[in-house]
Scaffold this motif. Sequence first.
Motif, PDB file in Angstrom:
ATOM      1  N   MET A   1       0.838  -1.197   0.000  1.00 10.47           N
ATOM      2  CA  MET A   1       0.000   0.000   0.000  1.00 10.47           C
ATOM      3  C   MET A   1       0.870   1.243   0.000  1.00 10.47           C
ATOM      4  N   CYS A   2       0.461   2.208  -0.777  1.00  9.76           N
ATOM      5  CA  CYS A   2       1.281   3.408  -0.771  1.00  9.76           C
ATOM      6  C   CYS A   2       0.482   4.654  -0.460  1.00  9.76           C
ATOM      7  N   HIS A  73      -1.666   9.692  -6.755  1.00  7.15           N
ATOM      8  CA  HIS A  73      -1.469   8.350  -6.201  1.00  7.15           C
ATOM      9  C   HIS A  73      -0.061   7.847  -6.456  1.00  7.15           C
ATOM     10  N   THR A  74       0.504   7.197  -5.472  1.00  6.23           N
ATOM     11  CA  THR A  74       1.683   6.359  -5.708  1.00  6.23           C
ATOM     12  C   THR A  74       1.240   4.937  -5.432  1.00  6.23           C
ATOM     13  N   ARG A  75       1.591   4.039  -6.336  1.00  5.99           N
ATOM     14  CA  ARG A  75       1.054   2.667  -6.274  1.00  5.99           C
ATOM     15  C   ARG A  75       2.107   1.658  -5.821  1.00  5.99           C
ATOM     16  N   TRP A  76       1.673   0.773  -4.985  1.00  9.47           N
ATOM     17  CA  TRP A  76       2.455  -0.399  -4.644  1.00  9.47           C
ATOM     18  C   TRP A  76       1.582  -1.563  -5.091  1.00  9.47           C
ATOM     19  N   THR A  78      -0.592  -4.554  -5.946  1.00  6.98           N
ATOM     20  CA  THR A  78      -1.041  -5.807  -5.314  1.00  6.98           C
ATOM     21  C   THR A  78      -1.809  -6.649  -6.330  1.00  6.98           C
ATOM     22  N   HIS A  79      -2.479  -6.004  -7.283  1.00  6.27           N
ATOM     23  CA  HIS A  79      -3.280  -6.709  -8.282  1.00  6.27           C
ATOM     24  C   HIS A  79      -2.829  -6.237  -9.667  1.00  6.27           C
ATOM     25  N   HIS A  88      -2.678   4.161 -11.106  1.00  7.16           N
ATOM     26  CA  HIS A  88      -3.890   4.935 -10.856  1.00  7.16           C
ATOM     27  C   HIS A  88      -3.616   6.369 -11.311  1.00  7.16           C
ATOM     28  N   HIS A 101      -6.865   4.620  -5.193  1.00  7.46           N
ATOM     29  CA  HIS A 101      -7.175   3.680  -4.110  1.00  7.46           C
ATOM     30  C   HIS A 101      -5.888   3.127  -3.519  1.00  7.46           C
ATOM     31  N   ASN A 102      -5.841   3.071  -2.217  1.00  5.05           N
ATOM     32  CA  ASN A 102      -4.797   2.314  -1.521  1.00  5.05           C
ATOM     33  C   ASN A 102      -5.466   1.145  -0.851  1.00  5.05           C
ATOM     34  N   GLY A 103      -4.838   0.000  -0.920  1.00 10.91           N
ATOM     35  CA  GLY A 103      -5.376  -1.151  -0.215  1.00 10.91           C
ATOM     36  C   GLY A 103      -5.748  -2.284  -1.145  1.00 10.91           C
ATOM     37  N   THR A 126      -6.204  -4.336 -12.219  1.00  8.20           N
ATOM     38  CA  THR A 126      -6.306  -3.915 -10.812  1.00  8.20           C
ATOM     39  C   THR A 126      -7.684  -4.142 -10.198  1.00  8.20           C
ATOM     40  N   ASP A 127      -7.691  -4.291  -8.891  1.00  5.24           N
ATOM     41  CA  ASP A 127      -8.943  -4.301  -8.135  1.00  5.24           C
ATOM     42  C   ASP A 127      -9.546  -2.889  -8.110  1.00  5.24           C
ATOM     43  N   THR A 128      -8.689  -1.899  -8.281  1.00  3.36           N
ATOM     44  CA  THR A 128      -9.135  -0.504  -8.215  1.00  3.36           C
ATOM     45  C   THR A 128     -10.077  -0.130  -9.357  1.00  3.36           C
TER      46      THR A 128
END
Length: 189
Positions: A1-2, A73-76, A78-79, A88, A101-103, A126-128
């Motif tokens: 998460m970022c 947004h800064t992205r880490w 996950t999906h 994002h 979105h984070n998470g 992404t899930d986002t």
Amino acid sequence: MCGIVGYTGHLQAAPILLDGLSKLEYRGYDSAGLAVRNGEKKTEIVKAKGRLKSLAEKTDNGNALIGTCGIGHTRWATHGEPSETNAHPHMSDDGNVVGVHNGIIENYQELRDKLTHAGYAFHSQTDTEIVVKLIHYYARKYALGPVDALARAMSRMRGSYALAVLFADAPGEIYAARKDSPMILAVRE
Ligand code: GLU
């Protein structure tokens, strides 16, 4: 998460968003992006894989993106892999809903299937993107305003998240939501 950052006010948003994201850089990330809106005009999105510096270069330190309302947004990842497509912000195909979105959304596959059935297409892994399109789906299906569409989507989403969302019908406004992820709101002159 970022990290996510939003700004709405009287100043140009993009340089403020870049500055905010740079303060979150220490958390680590693989890509970054901005969405900025100038009054009632269409929201503009710029993304870059890799360092924030690339995003700053692409936007002339934010000066190329005109508008006083925006999200960053800064992205880490996950999906989906780190890439410009997966970075994002994500948006609905008509551009009416734009979000960061984070998470993690745990039931994203179930929601993706539901939306696919309803005719939605997805361009990222992404899930986002699913969250953004779920909000869009409820807004359109039940003619809901931003708060109700967001609340309805949240009632279907499982997981932890912080979200910042722009709606075409609400210029100058940022809608935010969170569950089990931190978020700070501040107001100044
Ligand atoms: N799950 C989202 C993604 O993979 C957000 C990751 C993050 O918190 O940066 O795009």
